[in-house]
Each structure stands twice: as C-alpha cells, then as structure tokens.
Design a protein around this motif. Structure first.
Motif, mmCIF file in Angstrom:
data_model
loop_
_atom_site.group_PDB
_atom_site.id
_atom_site.type_symbol
_atom_site.label_atom_id
_atom_site.label_comp_id
_atom_site.label_asym_id
_atom_site.label_seq_id
_atom_site.Cartn_x
_atom_site.Cartn_y
_atom_site.Cartn_z
ATOM 1 N N PHE A 72 0.738 -1.296 -0.126
ATOM 2 C CA PHE A 72 0.057 -0.003 0.121
ATOM 3 C C PHE A 72 0.854 1.408 -0.165
ATOM 4 O O PHE A 72 1.839 1.372 0.643
ATOM 5 N N CYS A 73 0.607 2.015 -0.960
ATOM 6 C CA CYS A 73 1.371 3.424 -0.985
ATOM 7 C C CYS A 73 0.442 4.570 -0.458
ATOM 8 O O CYS A 73 -0.810 4.903 -0.866
ATOM 9 N N ARG A 74 0.849 5.304 0.585
ATOM 10 C CA ARG A 74 0.092 6.324 1.021
ATOM 11 C C ARG A 74 -0.015 7.592 0.118
ATOM 12 O O ARG A 74 -1.087 8.147 0.206
ATOM 13 N N GLU A 75 0.895 7.832 -0.518
ATOM 14 C CA GLU A 75 1.205 8.566 -1.546
ATOM 15 C C GLU A 75 0.062 8.748 -2.625
ATOM 16 O O GLU A 75 -0.487 9.591 -2.994
ATOM 17 N N CYS A 76 -0.109 7.332 -3.227
ATOM 18 C CA CYS A 76 -0.954 7.041 -4.158
ATOM 19 C C CYS A 76 -2.304 6.766 -3.505
ATOM 20 O O CYS A 76 -3.320 6.514 -4.159
ATOM 21 N N ASN A 77 -2.415 6.460 -2.487
ATOM 22 C CA ASN A 77 -3.588 5.777 -1.695
ATOM 23 C C ASN A 77 -4.053 4.658 -2.439
ATOM 24 O O ASN A 77 -5.328 4.456 -2.604
ATOM 25 N N ARG A 89 9.084 -1.144 -3.451
ATOM 26 C CA ARG A 89 8.599 0.411 -3.728
ATOM 27 C C ARG A 89 7.334 0.326 -4.501
ATOM 28 O O ARG A 89 6.932 -0.732 -5.063
ATOM 29 N N CYS A 90 6.566 1.688 -4.413
ATOM 30 C CA CYS A 90 5.265 1.535 -4.901
ATOM 31 C C CYS A 90 5.613 1.377 -6.511
ATOM 32 O O CYS A 90 6.392 2.485 -7.080
ATOM 33 N N PRO A 91 5.061 0.776 -7.448
ATOM 34 C CA PRO A 91 5.156 0.626 -8.905
ATOM 35 C C PRO A 91 4.835 1.956 -9.544
ATOM 36 O O PRO A 91 5.194 2.242 -10.542
ATOM 37 N N LEU A 92 3.743 2.627 -9.027
ATOM 38 C CA LEU A 92 3.278 3.806 -9.546
ATOM 39 C C LEU A 92 4.299 5.064 -9.321
ATOM 40 O O LEU A 92 4.314 5.810 -10.212
ATOM 41 N N CYS A 93 4.581 5.327 -8.130
ATOM 42 C CA CYS A 93 5.191 6.665 -7.902
ATOM 43 C C CYS A 93 6.715 6.352 -7.333
ATOM 44 O O CYS A 93 7.647 7.178 -7.379
ATOM 45 N N GLY A 94 7.101 5.074 -7.228
ATOM 46 C CA GLY A 94 8.467 4.606 -6.925
ATOM 47 C C GLY A 94 8.872 4.997 -5.504
ATOM 48 O O GLY A 94 10.096 4.754 -5.195
HETATM 49 ZN ZN LIG Z 1 2.850 5.390 -4.947
#
Ligand SMILES: [Zn+2]
Length: 126
Positions: A72-77, A89-94
């Motif tokens: 779970f990425c807090r940045e991308c929720n 690492r979040c695959p969306l924002c790294g």
């Molecule tokens: Zn992210």
C-alpha cells in the motif's frame, strides 16, 4: 521438511472446514501461495499426496495460485503489486513502502467437494 508438515496441516484444515458437509470426496483444492510465504509450490505438490493419502483428499486436483506481493502506498492511496520482491517500492510513484497487503500468506481459497447425495444421484441415473 517444511512443506510436508504444511501439507498435513492443509489436509487437516480442509477436513475440518468440510466436516459438516457430508463430503465423500474432495474434487479439487485451490490454494493461494504468497510469494513471501516461503512455501515452495513444487515441494508442496510433491508432499501433498503423502499427506492426503488415505483421506478423501487423496484424488483431489491441486490448484496452487501464486499470489504476488502487493504494497500500500500512502502517496497514491492505492495497493499495487510489486514489480519485484527485491524492491519494496510503489510501482506507481517509486516511493519505498513496506506496508505489505498481500503475498505473505498461504491460504485455502476454495474446496470443491462431492457429497454422498451427489454420488447417490449419479448412481441412480446410470
Ligand atoms: Zn505510490
């Protein structure tokens, strides 16, 4: 051998969960093996028949789905599957994320059974 004891535990919990269903045979068993569960699918496939021997799971088809690790990425929720378990690492924002939401467990997903009634029906019709 870890997978053998896991096989015995799996057979036991399947039998437990269908105890009230009057099952005479388990047709198929679907399992989910998380990439971080530490379970070797190959070794499990090898040891399962040993644990299932003599039970109603003996001839069950074994379906094992490998479950990817997702964080779970807090940045991308958002929860997304990892590109590689080498890199959390979040695959969306790294951004790094250690908030693992799936891929750690070894679970029974579904159990397909044949009940005594079904067998009786088949017998009547044939
Ligand atoms: Zn992210």
């Amino acid at each position: 051998m870890h997978e053998l004891s896991l096989s015995y535990a799996t057979v036991e919990s399947v039998l437990e969960s269908i105890a009230n269903l009057d099952a005479c045979r388990v047709v198929s068993l679907t399992l989910s093996a998380g990439e971080l569960s530490g379970v070797s699918i190959e070794a499990f496939r090898f040891s399962f028949p040993i644990a299932a021997a003599g039970t109603i799971l003996e001839d069950a088809e074994l379906i094992i789905n490998s479950e990817p690790v997702s964080v779970f990425c807090r940045e991308c929720n958002q929860t997304s599957p990892l590109v590689s378990i080498q890199s959390f690492r979040c695959p969306l924002c790294g951004l790094p994320s250690g908030d693992i939401r799936s891929g750690e467990d070894f679970l029974i997903q579904s159990i397909e059974i044949e009940t005594a009634e079904v067998t009786q029906d088949e017998h009547t019709h044939s």
